[in-house]
Design a protein around this motif. Structure first.
Motif, PDB file in Angstrom:
ATOM      1  N   ILE A 233      40.352  38.911  39.526  1.00  0.00           N
ATOM      2  CA  ILE A 233      39.965  39.365  40.861  1.00  0.00           C
ATOM      3  C   ILE A 233      41.168  39.393  41.790  1.00  0.00           C
ATOM      4  CG2 ILE A 233      38.663  38.731  42.942  1.00  0.00           C
ATOM      5  CD1 ILE A 233      36.414  37.762  41.081  1.00  0.00           C
ATOM      6  N   TRP A 234      41.939  38.317  41.798  1.00  0.00           N
ATOM      7  CA  TRP A 234      43.075  38.243  42.711  1.00  0.00           C
ATOM      8  C   TRP A 234      44.293  38.986  42.180  1.00  0.00           C
ATOM      9  CZ3 TRP A 234      43.503  37.223  47.637  1.00  0.00           C
ATOM     10  CH2 TRP A 234      42.460  36.526  48.268  1.00  0.00           C
ATOM     11  N   GLY A 235      44.547  38.895  40.892  1.00  0.00           N
ATOM     12  CA  GLY A 235      45.710  39.579  40.336  1.00  0.00           C
ATOM     13  C   GLY A 235      45.591  41.085  40.426  1.00  0.00           C
TER      14      GLY A 235
ATOM     15  N   ASP B 104      24.363  35.314  42.676  1.00  0.00           N
ATOM     16  CA  ASP B 104      23.998  34.682  43.948  1.00  0.00           C
ATOM     17  C   ASP B 104      24.967  33.560  44.317  1.00  0.00           C
ATOM     18  OD1 ASP B 104      21.830  36.340  44.248  1.00  0.00           O
ATOM     19  OD2 ASP B 104      20.396  34.948  43.332  1.00  0.00           O
ATOM     20  N   GLU B 105      25.578  32.958  43.307  1.00  0.00           N
ATOM     21  CA  GLU B 105      26.481  31.833  43.550  1.00  0.00           C
ATOM     22  C   GLU B 105      27.881  32.269  43.972  1.00  0.00           C
ATOM     23  OE1 GLU B 105      24.582  32.069  40.774  1.00  0.00           O
ATOM     24  OE2 GLU B 105      23.076  30.648  41.491  1.00  0.00           O
ATOM     25  N   ASN B 106      28.337  33.437  43.496  1.00  0.00           N
ATOM     26  CA  ASN B 106      29.746  33.784  43.762  1.00  0.00           C
ATOM     27  C   ASN B 106      29.935  35.028  44.634  1.00  0.00           C
ATOM     28  OD1 ASN B 106      29.408  36.113  42.157  1.00  0.00           O
ATOM     29  ND2 ASN B 106      30.241  35.143  40.332  1.00  0.00           N
ATOM     30  N   LYS B 107      28.845  35.691  45.031  1.00  0.00           N
ATOM     31  CA  LYS B 107      29.008  36.958  45.744  1.00  0.00           C
ATOM     32  C   LYS B 107      29.706  36.787  47.099  1.00  0.00           C
ATOM     33  CE  LYS B 107      24.262  37.001  47.594  1.00  0.00           C
ATOM     34  NZ  LYS B 107      22.981  37.753  47.589  1.00  0.00           N
ATOM     35  N   GLY B 108      29.489  35.653  47.748  1.00  0.00           N
ATOM     36  CA  GLY B 108      30.175  35.403  49.010  1.00  0.00           C
ATOM     37  C   GLY B 108      31.663  35.232  48.820  1.00  0.00           C
ATOM     38  N   GLN B 109      32.034  34.502  47.789  1.00  0.00           N
ATOM     39  CA  GLN B 109      33.451  34.268  47.502  1.00  0.00           C
ATOM     40  C   GLN B 109      34.155  35.557  47.083  1.00  0.00           C
ATOM     41  OE1 GLN B 109      32.531  31.225  44.544  1.00  0.00           O
ATOM     42  NE2 GLN B 109      33.642  29.724  45.769  1.00  0.00           N
ATOM     43  N   ILE B 110      33.508  36.324  46.214  1.00  0.00           N
ATOM     44  CA  ILE B 110      34.109  37.582  45.770  1.00  0.00           C
ATOM     45  C   ILE B 110      34.229  38.557  46.937  1.00  0.00           C
ATOM     46  CG2 ILE B 110      33.793  39.626  44.316  1.00  0.00           C
ATOM     47  CD1 ILE B 110      32.539  37.833  42.198  1.00  0.00           C
ATOM     48  N   GLY B 111      33.176  38.642  47.745  1.00  0.00           N
ATOM     49  CA  GLY B 111      33.222  39.530  48.906  1.00  0.00           C
ATOM     50  C   GLY B 111      34.327  39.162  49.874  1.00  0.00           C
ATOM     51  N   ALA B 112      34.502  37.859  50.122  1.00  0.00           N
ATOM     52  CA  ALA B 112      35.561  37.407  51.025  1.00  0.00           C
ATOM     53  C   ALA B 112      36.941  37.708  50.443  1.00  0.00           C
ATOM     54  CB  ALA B 112      35.418  35.903  51.282  1.00  0.00           C
ATOM     55  N   SER B 113      37.072  37.546  49.131  1.00  0.00           N
ATOM     56  CA  SER B 113      38.360  37.827  48.483  1.00  0.00           C
ATOM     57  C   SER B 113      38.717  39.303  48.613  1.00  0.00           C
ATOM     58  CB  SER B 113      38.294  37.442  47.001  1.00  0.00           C
ATOM     59  OG  SER B 113      38.036  36.071  46.837  1.00  0.00           O
TER      60      SER B 113
ATOM     61  N   ALA C 267      37.698  41.357  50.820  1.00  0.00           N
ATOM     62  CA  ALA C 267      37.906  41.719  52.225  1.00  0.00           C
ATOM     63  C   ALA C 267      39.293  41.328  52.727  1.00  0.00           C
ATOM     64  CB  ALA C 267      36.835  41.066  53.094  1.00  0.00           C
ATOM     65  N   THR C 268      39.843  40.228  52.202  1.00  0.00           N
ATOM     66  CA  THR C 268      41.145  39.753  52.686  1.00  0.00           C
ATOM     67  C   THR C 268      42.323  40.389  51.937  1.00  0.00           C
ATOM     68  OG1 THR C 268      41.023  37.858  51.166  1.00  0.00           O
ATOM     69  CG2 THR C 268      40.230  37.530  53.415  1.00  0.00           C
ATOM     70  N   GLN C 269      42.074  40.907  50.750  1.00  0.00           N
ATOM     71  CA  GLN C 269      43.178  41.464  49.954  1.00  0.00           C
ATOM     72  C   GLN C 269      43.925  42.620  50.629  1.00  0.00           C
ATOM     73  OE1 GLN C 269      41.461  42.295  46.110  1.00  0.00           O
ATOM     74  NE2 GLN C 269      41.317  40.125  45.574  1.00  0.00           N
ATOM     75  N   PRO C 270      43.238  43.564  51.297  1.00  0.00           N
ATOM     76  CA  PRO C 270      43.989  44.633  51.970  1.00  0.00           C
ATOM     77  C   PRO C 270      44.933  44.114  53.048  1.00  0.00           C
ATOM     78  CG  PRO C 270      41.690  45.251  51.717  1.00  0.00           C
ATOM     79  CD  PRO C 270      41.786  43.806  51.335  1.00  0.00           C
ATOM     80  N   VAL C 271      44.526  43.052  53.758  1.00  0.00           N
ATOM     81  CA  VAL C 271      45.378  42.479  54.803  1.00  0.00           C
ATOM     82  C   VAL C 271      46.616  41.838  54.183  1.00  0.00           C
ATOM     83  CG1 VAL C 271      45.501  40.809  56.682  1.00  0.00           C
ATOM     84  CG2 VAL C 271      43.374  42.067  56.269  1.00  0.00           C
ATOM     85  N   ILE C 272      46.381  41.043  53.138  1.00  0.00           N
ATOM     86  CA  ILE C 272      47.499  40.385  52.458  1.00  0.00           C
ATOM     87  C   ILE C 272      48.409  41.426  51.813  1.00  0.00           C
ATOM     88  CG2 ILE C 272      48.143  38.776  50.621  1.00  0.00           C
ATOM     89  CD1 ILE C 272      45.443  37.383  51.066  1.00  0.00           C
ATOM     90  N   GLY C 273      47.794  42.444  51.193  1.00  0.00           N
ATOM     91  CA  GLY C 273      48.574  43.500  50.548  1.00  0.00           C
ATOM     92  C   GLY C 273      49.433  44.266  51.524  1.00  0.00           C
TER      93      GLY C 273
END
Length: 211
Positions: free
Chosen positions: A14-16, A140-149, A151-157
């Motif tokens: 996801i992050w790479g 249901d357990e990880n959708k918030g974390q994946i969504g946040a990741s 969402a922040t990737q374009p800013v970091i990129g």
């Protein structure tokens, strides 16, 4: 999430894949225009051609490969192959600076074509396949974390692409170094995804209606 994709591999993917893609997109948005002016010539028509052709290519690629991957129930092949080709054509784009400038039309077409093909495979890999894969593995357990990741990737990129891009180009305007480093990074993550993504039981082929 696939049983064959561990949580560590999942987050590495996801992050790479996500971050290297955002950096590569930012390099295109921030540095391709300055590259043309610095290495090809001050011809705004080339920039216009790049914008029009790459926009058309990315739109078609996203719809085409997104539909194809749904119909066969596969994401990995599009992600892995797409990232590898994306990286290769990022490097090829940089090589256009070595084309003889004697025939302007040939140089202009080469630059626009290289950018268009690069964008085509970038959308195949990232927009059509990677984003769909992230949706596939949401629970249901990880959708918030994946969504946040995501969402922040374009800013970091954007930050990394601008800063690292400027450092790699340097005071000597070495654009080839920039495209080589970023292109290789994209290729490496494409290869990594081929071995790291597990698809067993993630999605099923969907062939409702025509292509």
């Amino acid at each position: 999430m696939s049983k064959t994709t561990s949580k560590l591999r999942m987050w590495s993917l996801i992050w790479g894949l996500g971050l290297v893609a955002q950096i590569c997109w930012n390099i295109e948005n921030s540095w391709f225009n300055t590259f043309v002016y610095a290495r090809i010539g001050k011809f705004p028509g080339i920039i216009t051609g790049m914008l029009i052709c790459s926009a058309a290519a990315t739109t078609f690629s996203t719809f085409f490969f997104g539909t194809w991957s749904d119909r066969i129930g596969k994401r990995k092949v599009f992600i892995s192959l797409g990232y590898i080709l994306w990286g290769i054509f990022t490097i090829i784009f940089g090589l256009t600076e070595f084309i003889s400038k004697d025939v302007f039309l040939f140089v202009a077409i080469s630059v626009v074509l290289a950018d268009t093909v690069m964008s085509f495979f970038g959308s195949m890999a990232n927009d059509a396949a990677y984003n769909a894969w992230c949706n596939d593995i949401m629970t249901d357990e990880n959708k918030g974390q994946i969504g946040a990741s995501l969402a922040t990737q374009p800013v970091i990129g954007t930050i990394l692409g601008t800063v690292v891009g400027g450092l790699l180009i340097g005071s000597d305007d070495n654009y080839m170094r920039l495209f080589l480093v970023i292109g290789l990074a994209v290729i490496v993550f494409g290869i990594f995804s081929f071995f790291a993504i597990g698809e067993d039981g993630v999605i099923s082929p969907s062939k409702r209606g025509g292509f």
